[in-house]
Design a protein around this motif. Structure first.
Motif, PDB file in Angstrom:
ATOM      1  N   ASP A  31      18.092  33.022  75.363  1.00 19.28           N
ATOM      2  CA  ASP A  31      18.095  33.115  73.907  1.00 19.28           C
ATOM      3  C   ASP A  31      19.018  34.264  73.489  1.00 19.28           C
ATOM      4  O   ASP A  31      19.274  35.180  74.278  1.00 19.28           O
ATOM      5  N   SER A  32      19.504  34.206  72.275  1.00 25.66           N
ATOM      6  CA  SER A  32      20.250  35.350  71.744  1.00 25.66           C
ATOM      7  C   SER A  32      19.818  35.556  70.291  1.00 25.66           C
ATOM      8  O   SER A  32      19.165  34.689  69.707  1.00 25.66           O
ATOM      9  N   LEU A  33      20.152  36.719  69.756  1.00 22.85           N
ATOM     10  CA  LEU A  33      19.714  37.054  68.394  1.00 22.85           C
ATOM     11  C   LEU A  33      20.842  37.804  67.694  1.00 22.85           C
ATOM     12  O   LEU A  33      21.440  38.704  68.272  1.00 22.85           O
ATOM     13  N   SER A  34      21.132  37.393  66.472  1.00 21.53           N
ATOM     14  CA  SER A  34      22.281  37.978  65.777  1.00 21.53           C
ATOM     15  C   SER A  34      21.931  38.327  64.338  1.00 21.53           C
ATOM     16  O   SER A  34      20.895  37.911  63.812  1.00 21.53           O
ATOM     17  N   MET A  35      22.832  39.081  63.718  1.00 25.09           N
ATOM     18  CA  MET A  35      22.743  39.317  62.293  1.00 25.09           C
ATOM     19  C   MET A  35      23.978  38.692  61.653  1.00 25.09           C
ATOM     20  O   MET A  35      25.097  38.843  62.151  1.00 25.09           O
ATOM     21  N   THR A  36      23.752  37.982  60.571  1.00 22.13           N
ATOM     22  CA  THR A  36      24.840  37.350  59.829  1.00 22.13           C
ATOM     23  C   THR A  36      25.432  38.363  58.860  1.00 22.13           C
ATOM     24  O   THR A  36      24.687  39.070  58.179  1.00 22.13           O
ATOM     25  N   LEU A  37      26.758  38.438  58.831  1.00 25.71           N
ATOM     26  CA  LEU A  37      27.429  39.386  57.943  1.00 25.71           C
ATOM     27  C   LEU A  37      27.785  38.730  56.616  1.00 25.71           C
ATOM     28  O   LEU A  37      28.055  37.524  56.563  1.00 25.71           O
ATOM     29  N   SER A  38      27.807  39.547  55.602  1.00 29.07           N
ATOM     30  CA  SER A  38      28.144  39.063  54.253  1.00 29.07           C
ATOM     31  C   SER A  38      29.507  38.373  54.232  1.00 29.07           C
ATOM     32  O   SER A  38      30.479  38.870  54.811  1.00 29.07           O
ATOM     33  N   THR A  39      29.575  37.242  53.539  1.00 28.86           N
ATOM     34  CA  THR A  39      30.859  36.545  53.414  1.00 28.86           C
ATOM     35  C   THR A  39      31.784  37.234  52.413  1.00 28.86           C
ATOM     36  O   THR A  39      32.955  36.880  52.321  1.00 28.86           O
ATOM     37  N   ASP A  40      31.265  38.224  51.675  1.00 24.61           N
ATOM     38  CA  ASP A  40      32.127  38.954  50.740  1.00 24.61           C
ATOM     39  C   ASP A  40      33.271  39.649  51.468  1.00 24.61           C
ATOM     40  O   ASP A  40      34.377  39.769  50.949  1.00 24.61           O
ATOM     41  N   GLU A  41      32.983  40.132  52.674  1.00 25.46           N
ATOM     42  CA  GLU A  41      34.011  40.875  53.405  1.00 25.46           C
ATOM     43  C   GLU A  41      34.721  40.013  54.442  1.00 25.46           C
ATOM     44  O   GLU A  41      35.915  40.141  54.648  1.00 25.46           O
ATOM     45  N   MET A  42      33.958  39.181  55.130  1.00 27.13           N
ATOM     46  CA  MET A  42      34.558  38.372  56.186  1.00 27.13           C
ATOM     47  C   MET A  42      33.951  36.976  56.149  1.00 27.13           C
ATOM     48  O   MET A  42      32.733  36.824  56.145  1.00 27.13           O
ATOM     49  N   CYS A  43      34.804  35.973  56.177  1.00 26.21           N
ATOM     50  CA  CYS A  43      34.285  34.609  56.291  1.00 26.21           C
ATOM     51  C   CYS A  43      35.387  33.663  56.728  1.00 26.21           C
ATOM     52  O   CYS A  43      36.572  33.991  56.675  1.00 26.21           O
ATOM     53  N   ALA A  44      34.940  32.515  57.186  1.00 20.46           N
ATOM     54  CA  ALA A  44      35.865  31.402  57.387  1.00 20.46           C
ATOM     55  C   ALA A  44      35.714  30.502  56.176  1.00 20.46           C
ATOM     56  O   ALA A  44      34.619  30.357  55.629  1.00 20.46           O
ATOM     57  N   LYS A  45      36.812  29.917  55.740  1.00 20.55           N
ATOM     58  CA  LYS A  45      36.792  29.010  54.590  1.00 20.55           C
ATOM     59  C   LYS A  45      37.471  27.716  55.038  1.00 20.55           C
ATOM     60  O   LYS A  45      38.555  27.767  55.629  1.00 20.55           O
ATOM     61  N   THR A  46      36.811  26.609  54.775  1.00 19.90           N
ATOM     62  CA  THR A  46      37.338  25.334  55.252  1.00 19.90           C
ATOM     63  C   THR A  46      37.279  24.291  54.148  1.00 19.90           C
ATOM     64  O   THR A  46      36.267  24.183  53.442  1.00 19.90           O
ATOM     65  N   THR A  47      38.354  23.558  54.008  1.00 21.74           N
ATOM     66  CA  THR A  47      38.358  22.383  53.133  1.00 21.74           C
ATOM     67  C   THR A  47      38.567  21.153  54.015  1.00 21.74           C
ATOM     68  O   THR A  47      39.455  21.160  54.873  1.00 21.74           O
ATOM     69  N   ALA A  48      37.715  20.157  53.821  1.00 23.14           N
ATOM     70  CA  ALA A  48      37.884  18.903  54.558  1.00 23.14           C
ATOM     71  C   ALA A  48      38.077  17.787  53.540  1.00 23.14           C
ATOM     72  O   ALA A  48      37.367  17.728  52.526  1.00 23.14           O
TER      73      ALA A  48
END
Lengths: 399, 399
Positions: A31-48
């Motif tokens: 198992d692993s455990l993470s914290m999600t970071l705010s998309t205000d500073e970093m994100c991926a953006k995708t249009t399909a």
């Protein structure tokens, strides 16, 4: 033409994922455990986009066209989503045979080695699911097949990826531990470190670790389960000190496993280790564990620190890692520092020691850090409005 | 006045000693295995004198007087030797109450971090045993109480320190695996690396590892016993490739354990890791494992290589780690390179690739190495003649 645009966040593992039990399905050995970071500073953006007139699947990543049908991981995700669309028996807006155009961008440098593939695959899967009109229950198991840690970017807050037991990976899914609003003052400083070395890719590094490290088996079987439970409790109780200690220990153990691999994988460099030493010295100086570090498969540090302690930490950081660009807008990115918070936060005696410059952690070299990103805990993927689209609805091509 | 002068060698562990089960008696949590280096290049030299007129125990180390009776480890060794002298019922040359003057020197820089305490305590114990006229059967268990790895410096060739089971440590002794003459062409290049960092001492580092590392228990219980047997077989069969692989794996695992410690202990630096990468690249280029690295609790590398391959290795090393002092006599110390051997050894096609300069392992920085010592497998401690004494027989003081 049907078009959907979404964003998905980066996540940073606190209990690390390292080692697969199934390379193709991307099933982990722990198992692993993470914290999600705010998309205000970093994100991926995708249009399909889907259109009857598209001749073939095409994809553009950060401005360059990249192979689509030749990429087995992307095709695996696409086919799994199409199966789901069919199985759910939803009324399809358009035939599944229609070809797709996909445009994706990260709003942060991929060169920074900051888990861009996790955000990217999470965003791809989320956007395609939106396009096909699929509810997002089983999406994490699909995103996982693109890039393992991508499954964790489909939720906000703290997220646990359960390794699962099934051979087909159906139960190897990510689930929220607590939402971002549970611990909203959890902030992160990402210290991007200059590094010119060639590194072993995560995929190869963890493959080799499973094949050659004796210690990885013990870690996966005994250390991780215990740590996951302990850090989950700490997160639920907002017990920062316990949270921080476990995070640092697990980061170190992950790099220990990488080093126990043959030939060894070395991801941290001298600057990374200097940052870790700085954090221990800082915590000792303030008298309690106020900052935690974690390092992924690269030299950059993620420092976890509560919002109220960011100003004093930054001051100590800038003193210990002096930089000619320290006042440059390009050096400190993300959430600006609130000067009022700064003044209040420095009320304690220990903070004063640091703020008055009595805390010293001397490093002789300047400019060891490339830049710093200040961000915080954040939400999962989001659908955006049409005006955010990366695809021209007339031409079907990237803007 | 009775005077004895002896020398004792340095040893380099191939299966590492890290972690004590008894801090005072210096009893380890696992067996270890080392190779003794020739005293021609590096050794400790000690003169011990006993005289009825000496008022107190005094000791000089590398030219400076140091505490004697206040040093519990030295006193423990002395008392154990005196007990042995009494118990053996030998006719004593002089009363045990006589005070001692001891002068000790290393013929190599202690700053190099090259296991000087192992050679030093081995030499102290061996010299005092000679002075008291004790046969040297039980000496390794005594030297062990001065500095754990010192017990291994009491034998030549390859040496195994058996952890033992007894509470008093009586069976925690070092024993020869094979003598130096078994594998006489086993050579070593010690690459001394520039390093300015503060490091955790071995004593503290291993103490903290036992307290905080989860992985160390697994290593001690499962990994080491298997490796000790495998490398012993490889040594007996002179199977260099197996020997080398196990040595490198164990060095990496030891540093992995140090990193799994909390707070972490980091002994290798970027240059150390560059040397390890160089070795793997070199072995890949020549098509088989011809060089092995091992790193102790510091950044310096010990490279194991058979005599006939030293010239070609050195050429590749000097090319990959260019140094402004490369032609300086102070840069390359120890056994000179035999130019004829060089010519013969380069006969193979792969060697030619390297010697012709086609092998490249590019590091952009110059002068990463301080100097190189070329040495080889060697014998255990030796008694020297009176004219080698470090003590003036008239004054009882150092020359």
């Amino acid at each position: 033409m049907f078009i959907e645009t979404c964003i998905a966040p980066v996540n940073i593992a606190l209990i690390k994922y390292w080692g697969k039990r199934d390379e193709e399905l991307i099933l982990p050995i722990n198992d692993s455990l993470s914290m999600t970071l705010s998309t205000d500073e970093m994100c991926a953006k995708t249009t399909a986009a889907a259109c009857s007139s598209f001749k073939e699947h095409r994809m553009w990543l950060n401005g360059e066209e990249v192979p689509f049908e030749e990429n087995p991981r992307i095709m695996r995700c696409l086919k799994a989503l199409q199966r789901l669309a069919l199985a759910k028996g939803e009324s399809l807006k358009f035939p599944l045979e229609w070809k797709l155009h996909i445009v994706s961008r990260n709003n942060f440098p991929t060169a920074a080695g900051l888990a861009s593939s996790a955000a990217g695959y999470a965003c791809l899967v989320y956007t395609l699911a939106s396009l096909y009109g699929i509810a997002d229950e089983e999406l994490t198991a699909i995103a996982r097949q693109g890039s393992g840690s991508a499954c964790r970017s489909l939720h906000g807050g703290f997220v646990r990826w359960h390794m699962g037991k099934l051979e087909d990976g159906g139960d190897s899914i990510a689930a929220p531990v607590v939402s971002a609003s549970h611990w909203p003052n959890m902030h992160v400083l990402i210290l991007v470190v200059n590094d010119g070395r060639k590194k072993t890719s995560s995929t190869k590094g963890m493959q080799r670790a499973v094949e050659t490290s004796d210690l990885i088996k013990y870690r996966a079987k005994y250390c991780v389960p215990q740590r996951i439970n302990a850090i989950t409790d700490a997160i639920k109780e907002k017990d920062f000190e316990t949270f921080a200690k476990i995070a640092m220990q697990d980061s170190n153990q992950f790099h220990a496993i990488a080093l126990d691999t043959y030939p060894p994988c070395v991801y941290m460099n001298d600057v990374s280790h200097a940052i870790a030493s700085f954090v221990h010295a800082y915590n000792t100086a303030v008298g309690h564990t106020r900052v935690a570090y974690t390092f992924d498969a690269g030299p950059n540090a993620c420092l976890y620190v509560l919002k109220e302690h960011v100003p004093s930490l930054l001051q100590a950081l800038n003193k210990s890692f002096p930089n000619d660009n320290a006042t440059n807008v390009e050096y400190f990115k993300g959430i600006p520092i609130d000067k009022n918070v700064s003044a209040n936060a420095s009320a304690s005696a220990n903070d004063d020691i640091i703020l008055n410059g009595n805390f010293s952690f001397a490093i002789n070299e300047r400019n060891l850090l490339k830049y710093i990103i200040h961000t915080k805990i954040g939400l999962g993927p989001q659908r955006l409005n049409k005006d955010e689209s990366l695809i021209n609805a007339t031409t079907g091509l990237p803007f």
